[in-house]
Design a protein around this motif. Structure first.
Motif, short mmCIF file in Angstrom:
data_model
loop_
_atom_site.label_atom_id
_atom_site.label_comp_id
_atom_site.label_asym_id
_atom_site.label_seq_id
_atom_site.Cartn_x
_atom_site.Cartn_y
_atom_site.Cartn_z
N GLN A 164 -79.88 -88.11 -15.01
CA GLN A 164 -79.18 -88.87 -16.04
C GLN A 164 -78.89 -88.00 -17.26
O GLN A 164 -77.80 -88.08 -17.85
N ILE A 165 -79.86 -87.16 -17.63
CA ILE A 165 -79.67 -86.28 -18.78
C ILE A 165 -78.57 -85.26 -18.49
O ILE A 165 -77.72 -84.97 -19.34
N VAL A 166 -78.57 -84.71 -17.29
CA VAL A 166 -77.55 -83.74 -16.91
C VAL A 166 -76.15 -84.37 -16.98
O VAL A 166 -75.20 -83.77 -17.52
N GLN A 167 -76.02 -85.58 -16.45
CA GLN A 167 -74.72 -86.26 -16.47
C GLN A 167 -74.26 -86.54 -17.90
O GLN A 167 -73.07 -86.43 -18.23
N LEU A 168 -75.20 -86.90 -18.77
CA LEU A 168 -74.85 -87.17 -20.17
C LEU A 168 -74.34 -85.91 -20.85
O LEU A 168 -73.35 -85.95 -21.60
N ILE A 169 -75.00 -84.79 -20.62
CA ILE A 169 -74.58 -83.54 -21.24
C ILE A 169 -73.21 -83.11 -20.71
O ILE A 169 -72.37 -82.59 -21.46
N ARG A 170 -72.95 -83.34 -19.44
CA ARG A 170 -71.66 -82.96 -18.87
C ARG A 170 -70.52 -83.77 -19.48
O ARG A 170 -69.37 -83.30 -19.53
N LYS A 171 -70.80 -84.96 -19.95
CA LYS A 171 -69.77 -85.77 -20.61
C LYS A 171 -69.45 -85.26 -22.01
O LYS A 171 -68.48 -85.73 -22.62
N HIS A 172 -70.26 -84.35 -22.53
CA HIS A 172 -70.05 -83.80 -23.89
C HIS A 172 -70.05 -82.28 -23.82
O HIS A 172 -70.95 -81.62 -24.34
N PRO A 173 -69.04 -81.69 -23.17
CA PRO A 173 -69.06 -80.24 -22.94
C PRO A 173 -68.93 -79.40 -24.21
O PRO A 173 -69.31 -78.22 -24.21
N GLN A 174 -68.40 -79.98 -25.30
CA GLN A 174 -68.21 -79.21 -26.53
C GLN A 174 -69.28 -79.53 -27.58
O GLN A 174 -69.18 -79.04 -28.71
N HIS A 175 -70.25 -80.32 -27.23
CA HIS A 175 -71.27 -80.74 -28.20
C HIS A 175 -72.51 -79.87 -28.10
O HIS A 175 -72.86 -79.35 -27.03
N ASN A 176 -73.17 -79.73 -29.26
CA ASN A 176 -74.54 -79.23 -29.26
C ASN A 176 -75.47 -80.35 -28.82
O ASN A 176 -75.20 -81.54 -29.08
N ILE A 177 -76.59 -79.99 -28.21
CA ILE A 177 -77.53 -80.98 -27.68
C ILE A 177 -78.87 -80.80 -28.37
O ILE A 177 -79.47 -79.72 -28.31
#
Length: 532
Positions: A164-177
């Motif tokens: 779930q975390i991986v999918q969330l990060i993939r939806k925000h490719p230009q964001h810092n996490i």
């Protein structure tokens, strides 16, 4: 506080209040989370048993003296005395709790039967394959982590939560996490994310020391701009910080926890990634063990639904006489004698004494002069450094690393097992001090192999370090910058790294190597994405 005094025994687990410990004489620590170390500090003065990694962290962060820490290897049975004459003994076996680095379960066997204390744990079926649990032993008392013992709370596995975390990060490719964590735990999740997205994970120096101790992949750094994934304290994930972070760069925050948390910002995401067993996992664990009774560890949480999985209860055997004598022996005598001795040495007040103002002023000036002279004699620093203003790095480093300046520390403090030298960025820059590693004795050869530490590194800057050490040293200093002319073993600080180095005063040299080991990083990522 999550601690237990096991009745009819001298055993205490995660319980550190000696005033309320009563007959406890043997103390065990399951892991280093703060809710299990309440009352444990540098003043602790009794034998304490734990895993080797917990032993390292306990001494490193709580400054408990090594003479009281007794590390026990995981997966092995250890015989401990239960009295002062060695007539009664018990066997304790440490089992991996799958919760955080160094966390263990304790299996006690003795006159009291068989007791399993899980501490905080995340159940996996492989736990039932442990040799200590596969010999058909009847568990008489199971002390169970009931943090998530609620049928209404449905949790995914850690693998599913990580997805779930991986999918969330993939939806925000230009964001810092920003990932909010406690001081200890979920390091393997960070490693997985770094390899999945081929980016560095930015850590604090303290957590970087830990991942190096654990032997994780070389994908971590302390350089803030090196990668887009940042591990921060869970308390830093708040509305005001989200506004501040998004002013400079688009940012989302992730809180991997099973706790019910109200999100104060639309870009704060709570993912049910838990290091505690779910209710269904607890039921499977209890059904497999079939203990005679289950005792919850967390007193304020529910713990029920296991009645159909329990074996018939047996009567508690009598406590042997030698153990009774051991348990009834006064544990307060040493502390009482120490307090008495201290009180006798304390000067007695002789009432009010009137002195002339002139004599008092002269005496005060003399005392100040005497203290100043004594301070100059005892000070390890030159006089011109002692007179520097409070914002000088010599003052700043005490605020950044207060544990290095504990009054009870009489020897050098390494940041990690492999470190032998640190660079103190004071005036003049580049002044280096050799430090002797004192934490190696906690990590046995067997444990080194298990966590991938390997043999200690050659000290940086030593004359006999060989070409490898010289190459590594110049690589950290930046593109092979030449050594200082003043000392063969002292590197010259490259200007482009000076700002970073000043920010992390006294950080070990090898901590910064991770931020620039691009070859190692590429190898780790290639290995992760290589098809099986």
């Amino acid at each position: 506080m999550n601690g237990v005094l096991i009745p009819h025994t001298p055993i205490a687990v995660d319980f550190w209040s000696l005033r309320r410990a009563g007959t406890a004489r043997l103390f065990f620590l399951s892991h280093m989370h703060s809710d299990h170390t309440v009352g444990l500090s540098s003043t602790w003065a009794r034998p304490l048993y734990c895993s080797p990694i917990t032993a390292h962290l306990l001494h490193r962060h709580l400054q408990v003296s090594k003479q009281w820490i007794q590390p026990l290897e995981i997966g092995e049975s250890h015989v401990l005395p239960l009295d002062e004459i060695g007539r009664e003994t018990m066997t304790v076996t440490l089992l991996d709790a799958n919760h955080c680095p160094g966390s263990v379960m304790f299996l006690f066997e003795g006159y009291f039967g068989t007791i399993l204390y899980t501490g905080d744990f995340r159940y996996t079926p492989s736990m039932l394959k442990e040799p200590a649990l596969t010999l058909g032993k009847q568990i008489h008392t199971l002390y169970l982590d009931n943090t998530n013992c609620n049928p209404a709370l449905v949790l995914p596995s850690r693998q599913e939560a990580a997805h779930q975390i991986v999918q969330l990060i993939r939806k925000h490719p230009q964001h810092n996490i920003k990932i909010g964590l406690y001081n200890l735990g979920k390091e393997s999740l960070l490693e997985q994310l770094a390899l999945e997205f081929q980016t560095w994970v930015v850590l604090s120096p303290r957590r970087l020391e830990l991942v190096q101790l654990l032997g994780l992949a070389d994908v971590f750094t302390v350089e803030e701009k090196a990668g887009r994934i940042h591990a921060v304290g869970h308390m830093e994930i708040c509305h005001s910080n989200m506004l501040r972070w998004n002013q400079t760069h688009p940012t989302i925050a992730i809180l991997p926890t099973s706790r019910k948390i109200h999100s104060s910002h639309p870009d704060i995401h709570v993912i049910p990634y838990s290091d505690h067993s779910s209710y269904s996992e607890l039921c499977a664990f209890v059904a497999a063990l079939k203990p005679c009774q289950v005792v919850p560890i967390v007193s304020r949480q529910p713990c029920g639904g296991f009645q159909d999985s329990l074996s018939p209860r047996i009567s508690m055997p009598l406590i042997p006489d030698s153990v009774q004598q051991y348990m009834s022996s006064s544990s307060r005598k040493p502390s009482f004698l120490w307090l008495l001795e201290r009180r006798l040495k304390r000067p007695r007040t002789q009432g009010v004494v009137f002195e002339s103002p002139e004599e008092s002023a002269d005496q005060s000036q003399a005392d100040r002069d005497s203290k100043k002279t004594q301070k100059e004699k005892l000070s390890p620093w030159p006089a011109y450094l002692e007179k520097q203003p409070s914002h000088h790095p010599l003052r700043t480093k005490k605020q950044l690393f207060p544990d290095l300046y504990s009054k009870e520390w009489n020897e050098a403090v390494p940041f990690c097992e492999s470190q032998k030298r640190v660079t103190m960025l004071t005036a003049p820059l580049g002044f280096s001090v050799p430090l002797r590693s004192t934490d190696e004795e906690f990590i046995s050869l067997k444990t080194r192999e298990e966590i991938g530490l390997g043999s200690p590194l050659v000290p940086l800057g030593d004359d006999d370090g060989g070409p490898e050490a010289t190459e590594n040293q110049s690589a950290w200093m930046g593109h092979g910058s030449p050594p200082s002319h003043s000392s063969k073993g002292t590197p010259h600080l490259a200007s482009e790294f000076r700002g970073l180095a000043l920010k992390y005063l006294l950080t070990p040299v090898n901590l910064f190597q991770a931020g620039y080991s691009s070859r190692s990083f590429d190898q780790q990522v290639e290995k992760y994405h290589k098809p099986c």
